[in-house]
Design a protein around this motif. Structure first.
Motif, PDB file in Angstrom:
ATOM      1  N   SER A 143     -16.525 -17.152  -7.809  1.00 20.59           N
ATOM      2  CA  SER A 143     -16.006 -18.188  -6.926  1.00 20.59           C
ATOM      3  C   SER A 143     -14.793 -17.632  -6.181  1.00 20.59           C
ATOM      4  O   SER A 143     -14.132 -16.697  -6.657  1.00 20.59           O
ATOM      5  N   PRO A 144     -14.461 -18.163  -4.991  1.00 23.14           N
ATOM      6  CA  PRO A 144     -13.309 -17.646  -4.243  1.00 23.14           C
ATOM      7  C   PRO A 144     -12.019 -17.693  -5.040  1.00 23.14           C
ATOM      8  O   PRO A 144     -11.202 -16.762  -4.967  1.00 23.14           O
ATOM      9  N   LYS A 145     -11.835 -18.756  -5.810  1.00 19.79           N
ATOM     10  CA  LYS A 145     -10.612 -18.886  -6.607  1.00 19.79           C
ATOM     11  C   LYS A 145     -10.535 -17.780  -7.659  1.00 19.79           C
ATOM     12  O   LYS A 145      -9.477 -17.166  -7.872  1.00 19.79           O
ATOM     13  N   LYS A 146     -11.660 -17.521  -8.301  1.00 21.02           N
ATOM     14  CA  LYS A 146     -11.692 -16.496  -9.339  1.00 21.02           C
ATOM     15  C   LYS A 146     -11.501 -15.103  -8.741  1.00 21.02           C
ATOM     16  O   LYS A 146     -10.791 -14.256  -9.308  1.00 21.02           O
ATOM     17  N   LEU A 147     -12.125 -14.861  -7.600  1.00 19.01           N
ATOM     18  CA  LEU A 147     -11.969 -13.565  -6.934  1.00 19.01           C
ATOM     19  C   LEU A 147     -10.519 -13.336  -6.519  1.00 19.01           C
ATOM     20  O   LEU A 147      -9.982 -12.233  -6.687  1.00 19.01           O
ATOM     21  N   ALA A 148      -9.871 -14.385  -5.989  1.00 23.64           N
ATOM     22  CA  ALA A 148      -8.475 -14.251  -5.568  1.00 23.64           C
ATOM     23  C   ALA A 148      -7.578 -13.957  -6.771  1.00 23.64           C
ATOM     24  O   ALA A 148      -6.661 -13.124  -6.685  1.00 23.64           O
ATOM     25  N   LYS A 149      -7.846 -14.617  -7.895  1.00 26.09           N
ATOM     26  CA  LYS A 149      -7.049 -14.355  -9.095  1.00 26.09           C
ATOM     27  C   LYS A 149      -7.226 -12.918  -9.583  1.00 26.09           C
ATOM     28  O   LYS A 149      -6.264 -12.259  -9.981  1.00 26.09           O
ATOM     29  N   GLY A 150      -8.472 -12.445  -9.565  1.00 22.36           N
ATOM     30  CA  GLY A 150      -8.735 -11.081 -10.015  1.00 22.36           C
ATOM     31  C   GLY A 150      -8.023 -10.054  -9.160  1.00 22.36           C
ATOM     32  O   GLY A 150      -7.405  -9.111  -9.671  1.00 22.36           O
ATOM     33  N   LEU A 151      -8.068 -10.230  -7.834  1.00 23.03           N
ATOM     34  CA  LEU A 151      -7.395  -9.286  -6.938  1.00 23.03           C
ATOM     35  C   LEU A 151      -5.887  -9.371  -7.094  1.00 23.03           C
ATOM     36  O   LEU A 151      -5.192  -8.348  -7.082  1.00 23.03           O
ATOM     37  N   LEU A 152      -5.377 -10.591  -7.269  1.00 20.31           N
ATOM     38  CA  LEU A 152      -3.929 -10.754  -7.432  1.00 20.31           C
ATOM     39  C   LEU A 152      -3.445 -10.078  -8.708  1.00 20.31           C
ATOM     40  O   LEU A 152      -2.385  -9.435  -8.718  1.00 20.31           O
ATOM     41  N   SER A 153      -4.218 -10.202  -9.778  1.00 20.15           N
ATOM     42  CA  SER A 153      -3.812  -9.580 -11.043  1.00 20.15           C
ATOM     43  C   SER A 153      -3.865  -8.052 -10.979  1.00 20.15           C
ATOM     44  O   SER A 153      -3.188  -7.375 -11.745  1.00 20.15           O
ATOM     45  N   LEU A 154      -4.670  -7.506 -10.056  1.00 20.60           N
ATOM     46  CA  LEU A 154      -4.756  -6.048  -9.895  1.00 20.60           C
ATOM     47  C   LEU A 154      -3.733  -5.502  -8.906  1.00 20.60           C
ATOM     48  O   LEU A 154      -3.772  -4.322  -8.568  1.00 20.60           O
ATOM     49  N   GLY A 155      -2.856  -6.370  -8.431  1.00 16.04           N
ATOM     50  CA  GLY A 155      -1.762  -5.911  -7.573  1.00 16.04           C
ATOM     51  C   GLY A 155      -1.965  -6.109  -6.093  1.00 16.04           C
ATOM     52  O   GLY A 155      -1.136  -5.664  -5.303  1.00 16.04           O
TER      53      GLY A 155
ATOM     54  N   PRO B 211      -1.637  -7.956  -2.663  1.00 20.82           N
ATOM     55  CA  PRO B 211      -0.675  -8.973  -2.204  1.00 20.82           C
ATOM     56  C   PRO B 211      -1.307 -10.354  -2.096  1.00 20.82           C
ATOM     57  O   PRO B 211      -2.461 -10.503  -1.699  1.00 20.82           O
ATOM     58  N   ARG B 212      -0.524 -11.358  -2.456  1.00 20.38           N
ATOM     59  CA  ARG B 212      -1.063 -12.717  -2.489  1.00 20.38           C
ATOM     60  C   ARG B 212      -1.518 -13.245  -1.124  1.00 20.38           C
ATOM     61  O   ARG B 212      -2.520 -13.959  -1.061  1.00 20.38           O
ATOM     62  N   PRO B 213      -0.808 -12.924  -0.007  1.00 17.78           N
ATOM     63  CA  PRO B 213      -1.336 -13.401   1.290  1.00 17.78           C
ATOM     64  C   PRO B 213      -2.749 -12.889   1.557  1.00 17.78           C
ATOM     65  O   PRO B 213      -3.583 -13.602   2.127  1.00 17.78           O
TER      66      PRO B 213
ATOM     67  N   HIS C 132       7.451 -19.926  -0.062  1.00 14.98           N
ATOM     68  CA  HIS C 132       8.440 -19.777  -1.140  1.00 14.98           C
ATOM     69  C   HIS C 132       7.793 -19.264  -2.422  1.00 14.98           C
ATOM     70  O   HIS C 132       8.391 -18.492  -3.177  1.00 14.98           O
ATOM     71  N   SER C 133       6.528 -19.695  -2.662  1.00 10.72           N
ATOM     72  CA  SER C 133       5.866 -19.315  -3.912  1.00 10.72           C
ATOM     73  C   SER C 133       5.360 -17.870  -3.895  1.00 10.72           C
ATOM     74  O   SER C 133       5.014 -17.335  -4.939  1.00 10.72           O
ATOM     75  N   LEU C 134       5.309 -17.235  -2.696  1.00 13.97           N
ATOM     76  CA  LEU C 134       4.770 -15.869  -2.619  1.00 13.97           C
ATOM     77  C   LEU C 134       5.579 -14.874  -3.438  1.00 13.97           C
ATOM     78  O   LEU C 134       5.030 -13.989  -4.069  1.00 13.97           O
ATOM     79  N   GLY C 135       6.894 -15.031  -3.423  1.00 13.10           N
ATOM     80  CA  GLY C 135       7.739 -14.097  -4.163  1.00 13.10           C
ATOM     81  C   GLY C 135       8.217 -14.631  -5.493  1.00 13.10           C
ATOM     82  O   GLY C 135       9.075 -14.013  -6.133  1.00 13.10           O
ATOM     83  N   ASP C 136       7.679 -15.759  -5.914  1.00 14.97           N
ATOM     84  CA  ASP C 136       8.113 -16.378  -7.169  1.00 14.97           C
ATOM     85  C   ASP C 136       7.258 -15.865  -8.325  1.00 14.97           C
ATOM     86  O   ASP C 136       6.046 -16.100  -8.368  1.00 14.97           O
TER      87      ASP C 136
END
Length: 279
Positions: free
Chosen positions: A144-156, A158-160, A240-244
């Motif tokens: 799912s898009p949410k799961k894919l985004a989490k996986g990429l975010l956890s691998l470093g 960038p969140r945008p 604001h949440s990007l760098g939090d």
């Protein structure tokens, strides 16, 4: 609906439902049950592995395994057919062009022999590209898009960037529906040619013109939707949440590598070893 039934009776509604399922969740897919980080690393490994094999037998075994995995992952049949068609048409063009050049320069065996020789020569390369394409499609369309985004975010990643991927997935069925509505509205305001000509070429030209005209209003509507989305997200403190760090930990808190993820990776690597040793 089976794959053959989907290919026999293709409608816009079927494509919409298929894209909605791909974009909004695919709970029953095999690869969606694993940790997204494991699936991303697994797909990266299998993008590289086919290039270490040169004989048709191991590549054919990998192709069968990747197609089976795509079936178990409930990969979109339309995306799969489009991908295979693109690969075959590209390779077919290369084969025909190289064969004509070889025949034109007076090569032995004639045009038919050149086509056969070039097809056999390009078979391993075609199979490698198909395996890589099917594996990538199965991995990234099953999650799912949410799961894919989490996986990429956890691998470093960038969140945008991860947000842009998830947003693109979500917008895909919306854009298709809006584009379909625009084409239908243009068809109501433009009369189709009465004399459709041989092979209905005038009618297809009429549809092509409408599809081009419908593209521009859709592009403007996308820009408007994007601006509204950005404004809505900013009111909730997205920038604001990007760098939090606390926000990042909260988003990734439910990710956990379980024994089934490790088993899936080990079985996949064991399959590669078996193919390399026995084929």
């Amino acid at each position: 609906m089976g794959y053959l039934d989907a290919l026999r009776n293709i409608t816009i509604a079927d494509i919409k439902v298929d894209l909605m399922r791909t974009a909004y969740d695919n709970e029953g897919a095999l690869l969606n049950k694993f940790d997204p980080r494991v699936v991303i690393v697994w797909s990266a490994i299998f993008v590289i592995v086919p290039w270490f094999f040169y004989e048709p037998e191991p590549l054919f075994a990998m192709l069968v395994a990747s197609l089976t995995l795509a079936y178990l992952s409930q990969t979109s049949v339309y995306l799969l057919v489009l991908l295979i068609w693109g690969s075959l048409s590209n390779i077919g063009f290369i084969v025909i062009l190289s064969s004509v050049v070889y025949w034109w320069q007076g090569g032995t065996g004639g045009l038919r022999g050149a086509v056969v020789d070039n097809s056999v020569a390009l078979l391993p390369f075609t199979m490698k590209l198909t395996v890589i394409s099917v594996v990538s499609l199965a991995a990234f369309s099953a999650m799912s898009p949410k799961k894919l985004a989490k996986g990429l975010l956890s691998l470093g990643v960038p969140r945008p960037f991860t947000f842009a991927i998830a947003y693109g997935y979500r917008m895909m069925p919306v854009l298709l529906e809006e584009y379909h509505d625009l084409v239908n509205s243009l068809r109501l305001r433009n009369e189709a040619p009465e004399n459709r000509g041989p092979f209905r070429w005038r009618y297809y030209l009429y549809l092509l013109k409408l599809s081009i005209k419908a593209f521009y209003p859709m592009a403007f509507n996308v820009a408007k939707r994007s601006r509204v989305t950005v404004e809505a997200m900013e009111t909730k403190g997205f920038s604001h949440s990007l760098g939090d760090e606390a926000s990042r930990e909260l988003r990734l808190g439910d990710l956990e590598i379980q024994p089934r993820d490790v088993t899936f990776m080990l079985v996949s690597l064991l399959f590669v070893v078996v193919v390399a040793v026995f084929l």
